[in-house]
Design a protein around this motif. Structure first.
Motif, PDB file in Angstrom:
ATOM      1  N   VAL A 187       0.848  -1.196   0.000  1.00  0.00           N
ATOM      2  CA  VAL A 187       0.000   0.000   0.000  1.00  0.00           C
ATOM      3  C   VAL A 187       0.881   1.242   0.000  1.00  0.00           C
ATOM      4  O   VAL A 187       1.783   1.371   0.844  1.00  0.00           O
ATOM      5  N   ASP A 188       0.652   2.129  -0.942  1.00  0.00           N
ATOM      6  CA  ASP A 188       1.400   3.379  -0.966  1.00  0.00           C
ATOM      7  C   ASP A 188       1.293   4.071   0.382  1.00  0.00           C
ATOM      8  O   ASP A 188       0.189   4.313   0.886  1.00  0.00           O
ATOM      9  N   GLU A 189       2.447   4.401   0.964  1.00  0.00           N
ATOM     10  CA  GLU A 189       2.447   4.968   2.308  1.00  0.00           C
ATOM     11  C   GLU A 189       1.745   6.318   2.387  1.00  0.00           C
ATOM     12  O   GLU A 189       1.139   6.663   3.400  1.00  0.00           O
ATOM     13  N   ASN A 190       1.765   7.071   1.290  1.00  0.00           N
ATOM     14  CA  ASN A 190       1.167   8.408   1.343  1.00  0.00           C
ATOM     15  C   ASN A 190      -0.350   8.395   1.195  1.00  0.00           C
ATOM     16  O   ASN A 190      -0.982   9.451   1.198  1.00  0.00           O
ATOM     17  N   LEU A 191      -0.961   7.214   1.094  1.00  0.00           N
ATOM     18  CA  LEU A 191      -2.420   7.156   1.052  1.00  0.00           C
ATOM     19  C   LEU A 191      -3.031   7.438   2.417  1.00  0.00           C
ATOM     20  O   LEU A 191      -4.198   7.814   2.524  1.00  0.00           O
ATOM     21  N   PHE A 192      -2.255   7.214   3.473  1.00  0.00           N
ATOM     22  CA  PHE A 192      -2.716   7.498   4.829  1.00  0.00           C
ATOM     23  C   PHE A 192      -1.705   8.400   5.526  1.00  0.00           C
ATOM     24  O   PHE A 192      -0.491   8.265   5.308  1.00  0.00           O
ATOM     25  N   ALA A 193      -2.204   9.278   6.386  1.00  0.00           N
ATOM     26  CA  ALA A 193      -1.310  10.091   7.216  1.00  0.00           C
ATOM     27  C   ALA A 193      -0.542   9.180   8.168  1.00  0.00           C
ATOM     28  O   ALA A 193      -1.043   8.125   8.581  1.00  0.00           O
ATOM     29  N   GLN A 194       0.666   9.589   8.534  1.00  0.00           N
ATOM     30  CA  GLN A 194       1.480   8.756   9.418  1.00  0.00           C
ATOM     31  C   GLN A 194       0.803   8.470  10.764  1.00  0.00           C
ATOM     32  O   GLN A 194       0.898   7.342  11.278  1.00  0.00           O
ATOM     33  N   PRO A 195       0.107   9.442  11.393  1.00  0.00           N
ATOM     34  CA  PRO A 195      -0.600   9.100  12.627  1.00  0.00           C
ATOM     35  C   PRO A 195      -1.663   8.017  12.427  1.00  0.00           C
ATOM     36  O   PRO A 195      -1.921   7.212  13.328  1.00  0.00           O
ATOM     37  N   LEU A 196      -2.258   7.980  11.228  1.00  0.00           N
ATOM     38  CA  LEU A 196      -3.239   6.934  10.959  1.00  0.00           C
ATOM     39  C   LEU A 196      -2.544   5.584  10.780  1.00  0.00           C
ATOM     40  O   LEU A 196      -3.035   4.555  11.262  1.00  0.00           O
ATOM     41  N   TRP A 197      -1.409   5.573  10.098  1.00  0.00           N
ATOM     42  CA  TRP A 197      -0.644   4.327   9.994  1.00  0.00           C
ATOM     43  C   TRP A 197      -0.292   3.803  11.384  1.00  0.00           C
ATOM     44  O   TRP A 197      -0.361   2.591  11.650  1.00  0.00           O
ATOM     45  N   MET A 198       0.106   4.714  12.279  1.00  0.00           N
ATOM     46  CA  MET A 198       0.414   4.309  13.651  1.00  0.00           C
ATOM     47  C   MET A 198      -0.789   3.620  14.283  1.00  0.00           C
ATOM     48  O   MET A 198      -0.687   2.543  14.886  1.00  0.00           O
ATOM     49  N   ALA A 199      -1.961   4.226  14.115  1.00  0.00           N
ATOM     50  CA  ALA A 199      -3.172   3.658  14.702  1.00  0.00           C
ATOM     51  C   ALA A 199      -3.500   2.298  14.094  1.00  0.00           C
ATOM     52  O   ALA A 199      -3.887   1.355  14.805  1.00  0.00           O
ATOM     53  N   LEU A 200      -3.364   2.171  12.783  1.00  0.00           N
ATOM     54  CA  LEU A 200      -3.660   0.899  12.117  1.00  0.00           C
ATOM     55  C   LEU A 200      -2.708  -0.204  12.567  1.00  0.00           C
ATOM     56  O   LEU A 200      -3.117  -1.351  12.804  1.00  0.00           O
ATOM     57  N   ASP A 201      -1.430   0.136  12.686  1.00  0.00           N
ATOM     58  CA  ASP A 201      -0.444  -0.870  13.069  1.00  0.00           C
ATOM     59  C   ASP A 201      -0.509  -1.237  14.548  1.00  0.00           C
ATOM     60  O   ASP A 201      -0.092  -2.325  14.941  1.00  0.00           O
ATOM     61  N   ARG A 202      -1.015  -0.328  15.384  1.00  0.00           N
ATOM     62  CA  ARG A 202      -1.100  -0.597  16.822  1.00  0.00           C
ATOM     63  C   ARG A 202      -2.386  -1.328  17.210  1.00  0.00           C
ATOM     64  O   ARG A 202      -2.565  -1.676  18.363  1.00  0.00           O
ATOM     65  N   THR A 203      -3.274  -1.527  16.247  1.00  0.00           N
ATOM     66  CA  THR A 203      -4.493  -2.275  16.544  1.00  0.00           C
ATOM     67  C   THR A 203      -4.129  -3.635  17.107  1.00  0.00           C
ATOM     68  O   THR A 203      -3.314  -4.357  16.539  1.00  0.00           O
ATOM     69  N   ARG A 204      -4.730  -3.956  18.228  1.00  0.00           N
ATOM     70  CA  ARG A 204      -4.409  -5.217  18.910  1.00  0.00           C
ATOM     71  C   ARG A 204      -5.589  -6.170  18.772  1.00  0.00           C
ATOM     72  O   ARG A 204      -6.730  -5.810  19.034  1.00  0.00           O
ATOM     73  N   TYR A 205      -5.303  -7.391  18.311  1.00  0.00           N
ATOM     74  CA  TYR A 205      -6.343  -8.378  18.085  1.00  0.00           C
ATOM     75  C   TYR A 205      -6.331  -9.452  19.165  1.00  0.00           C
ATOM     76  O   TYR A 205      -5.277  -9.861  19.652  1.00  0.00           O
ATOM     77  N   MET A 206      -7.534  -9.882  19.506  1.00  0.00           N
ATOM     78  CA  MET A 206      -7.713 -10.970  20.471  1.00  0.00           C
ATOM     79  C   MET A 206      -7.597 -12.304  19.739  1.00  0.00           C
ATOM     80  O   MET A 206      -8.049 -12.442  18.598  1.00  0.00           O
ATOM     81  N   GLN A 207      -7.026 -13.297  20.410  1.00  0.00           N
ATOM     82  CA  GLN A 207      -7.022 -14.652  19.875  1.00  0.00           C
ATOM     83  C   GLN A 207      -8.317 -15.359  20.294  1.00  0.00           C
ATOM     84  O   GLN A 207      -8.871 -15.090  21.358  1.00  0.00           O
ATOM     85  N   ALA A 208      -8.792 -16.244  19.448  1.00  0.00           N
ATOM     86  CA  ALA A 208      -9.994 -17.017  19.774  1.00  0.00           C
ATOM     87  C   ALA A 208      -9.953 -18.353  19.059  1.00  0.00           C
ATOM     88  O   ALA A 208      -9.478 -18.445  17.923  1.00  0.00           O
ATOM     89  N   ALA A 209     -10.442 -19.385  19.730  1.00  0.00           N
ATOM     90  CA  ALA A 209     -10.470 -20.730  19.153  1.00  0.00           C
ATOM     91  C   ALA A 209     -11.811 -21.382  19.442  1.00  0.00           C
ATOM     92  O   ALA A 209     -12.380 -21.217  20.523  1.00  0.00           O
ATOM     93  N   LYS A 210     -12.315 -22.140  18.455  1.00  0.00           N
ATOM     94  CA  LYS A 210     -13.550 -22.906  18.619  1.00  0.00           C
ATOM     95  C   LYS A 210     -13.332 -24.335  18.146  1.00  0.00           C
ATOM     96  O   LYS A 210     -12.595 -24.577  17.181  1.00  0.00           O
TER      97      LYS A 210
END
Length: 556
Positions: free
Chosen positions: A338-361
């Motif tokens: 993804v072209d880096e300039n499509l998003f502002a750097q603070p938004l990239w920070m937010a996207l990359d810092r998103t934390r996901y929960m693990q789950a198993a069924k």
């Protein structure tokens, strides 16, 4: 006095998406010369399909890209050999499986597509019939909360008091029911500032209600909890995330979709609603020739204000004036160029810092609902919906009728408990679950009832998800604010406009499909505005009121 129904109104963005959907004026229109314009939609999950369906009705042409399987985390797998000759299929809901009735936007589409729902067999509900709580080797049978030892009622009462002490719960929920935007904001905004950097566990332990109780109360609350089960996997999360779940009734009055929730998205795919521009009989399926495009590998833009270019895994390219991205945010850096300039750097920070929960069924099909058999020694069902501190954590039963094949979710677990299973085969997962349940029900031979092969999942092991759902940590409010507000693009530089975000990664209420629906609808408004269109004045859209009703901005 009868209270208004509780819906997912706010509390961060106090906009009634369900009212917007129900208004006869529709969601907006675009200029005549824009009708038929192609809009790329990346991801065929709830956010992507809902947005594509509404964009089609407005007269645009969604072009949906899907990396693997249609449905996203609304994944309903049918056990082999079932569903024939008019008989009900036996379903394993690998992703979302219980849907609170407060999810009014989601239920708008369920009703529109004529799907039936039934009460989900959560612990201590009539739908479950009976519940067994197994904790530290002690097994307790109950049909309702009053059947459990006094300690459990004390926990329930303490948590409700804590919510009022620290979360203005009763006042806020009253304002949410009334859809009183100003009142909700006046109560919620100070809570955001007070609790953004504090955990769920901190909220519990610092409350006067729980301080009056023992550590044992907090331990049981984490292991067994209330409503749908234990909460210890969420203890490290931001308390704001838990408050939203409680305020919006997401942990109450839950239902499942008969025939599998994935059928909703498949029906939307095939539906032929009245559309601007498109002829009668047009559907998403017909616009796509019956199949979605393939996995996206690259998103780029050749000039500052030019079209966005999409390349799929087979090298096919397309140019679009607008692109909607609904996949998990980490895929923008792990699976796509993804072209880096499509998003502002603070938004990239937010996207990359998103934390996901693990789950198993772990699901199995059985020959019949044998758990309803009566134990001659106790007079009780031989098995019950089960909450335990053992590796299974939660066990649920799904009945298709007497003497009909049925399904058992042997185990539904999160975080550390889910990671224990990550490297194991399906057969090993079933074996561990059966050994665990044997300690609770020593006289029941579950294995002799199993038919076919099990169905198991660990969402963090899937390269197209890398986790089950977002779980915001303390201090993540500002990140969530950045990604959620991204559909408001009027103040962005030209090179960042035209690409929109929706889905679980963007929602304030991760793990609940209503958040995906609402963010998908926000993106519809944003795309229409980007292409020169607007909402009908009689039915203002989310972007029309966002400056007044949008989330509070924290300093720093």
């Amino acid at each position: 006095m009868t209270l208004p129904p509780l819906t997912a109104f706010g509390p961060d963005f106090t906009f009634a998406h369900d009212d917007w959907l129900a208004h006869p004026a529709g969601l907006g229109s675009v200029p005549k010369d824009v009708l038929g314009t192609e809009v790329a939609v990346i991801g065929a999950g709830a956010a992507g399909i809902v947005a594509a369906y509404e964009l089609m009705k407005i007269g645009l042409k969604p072009v949906i890209y899907e990396a693997a399987r249609f449905g996203g985390r609304l994944r309903s797998e049918v056990f082999d050999g079932t569903g024939f000759e008019g008989r009900a299929p036996v379903i394993a809901e690998m992703g979302g499986m219980r849907f609170p009735v407060s999810s009014a936007g989601f239920y708008h589409y369920l009703d529109l597509m004529g799907l039936e729902t039934r009460a989900f067999p959560n612990p201590l509900t009539k739908a479950a019939g009976s519940t067994v709580v197994d904790l530290e080797g002690e097994t307790i049978f109950a049909r309702e909360l009053s059947d459990l030892p006094r300690l459990y009622q004390e926990i329930s009462d303490a948590y409700l008091r804590a919510l009022d002490e620290g979360g203005a719960f009763t006042e806020l929920q009253t304002a949410i029911r009334a859809k009183d935007a100003a009142r909700v904001k006046s109560l919620w905004n100070p809570i955001v500032a007070a609790w953004d950097e504090r955990t769920f566990y901190d909220f519990v332990t610092s409350s006067e209600a729980f301080q009056a109780l023992s550590f044992r109360h907090r331990e049981v609350f984490g292991q067994v909890g209330f409503g749908t089960g234990g909460w210890d996997s969420d203890f490290p999360n931001s308390m704001l995330e838990i408050l939203r779940v409680n305020l919006l009734g997401f942990d109450d009055d839950q239902r499942y979709v008969v025939g599998g929730v994935e059928s909703l998205l498949r029906r939307l795919w095939l539906a032929e609603p009245p559309c601007a521009h498109w002829s009668e009989g047009t559907s998403l399926a017909s616009l796509h020739g019956g199949a979605t495009r393939s996995r996206v590998t690259k998103i780029s833009r050749k000039s500052t204000e030019g079209s966005l270019n999409i390349c799929d895994q087979w090298g096919n390219e397309g140019a679009y004036d607008a692109v909607l991205v609904t996949c998990q945010s980490h895929l923008l850096t792990t699976a796509m160029d993804v072209d880096e300039n499509l998003f502002a750097q603070p938004l990239w920070m937010a996207l990359d810092r998103t934390r996901y929960m693990q789950a198993a069924k772990t699901f199995v099909m059985v020959d019949r609902p044998f758990w309803t058999d009566t134990d001659p020694q106790t007079g009780r069902p031989v098995m019950s919906m089960t909450l335990t501190d053992r590796i299974t954590r939660g066990t649920y039963f799904f009945d298709n009728g007497p003497d009909q094949p049925a399904a058992i979710c042997l185990s539904y677990s999160w975080m550390t408990d889910a990671l224990k299973l990550l490297p194991l085969s399906d057969e090993k997962r079933v074996d561990l679950a059966l050994k665990s349940l044997k300690k609770i029900y020593p006289n029941v031979d579950v294995a002799r009832h199993i038919r076919g092969v099990p169905k198991c999942i660990s969402w963090e092991a899937d390269e197209n998800f890398l986790g089950a759902f977002k779980g915001a940590l303390p201090g993540h409010y500002r990140y969530n604010h950045r990604v959620y507000s991204h559909f408001m693009q009027q103040d962005m530089p030209p090179e960042q406009r035209g690409i929109f975000l929706a889905g679980d990664s963007v929602s304030w209420t991760p793990a609940w499909v209503e958040g995906a629906v609402q963010t998908g609808l926000n993106a519809v408004w944003g795309i229409v505005a980007h292409l020169g269109g607007a909402s009908d004045p009689a039915n203002p859209g989310p972007g029309d009121v966002y400056d007044v009703q949008g989330p509070v901005a924290l300093e720093g």
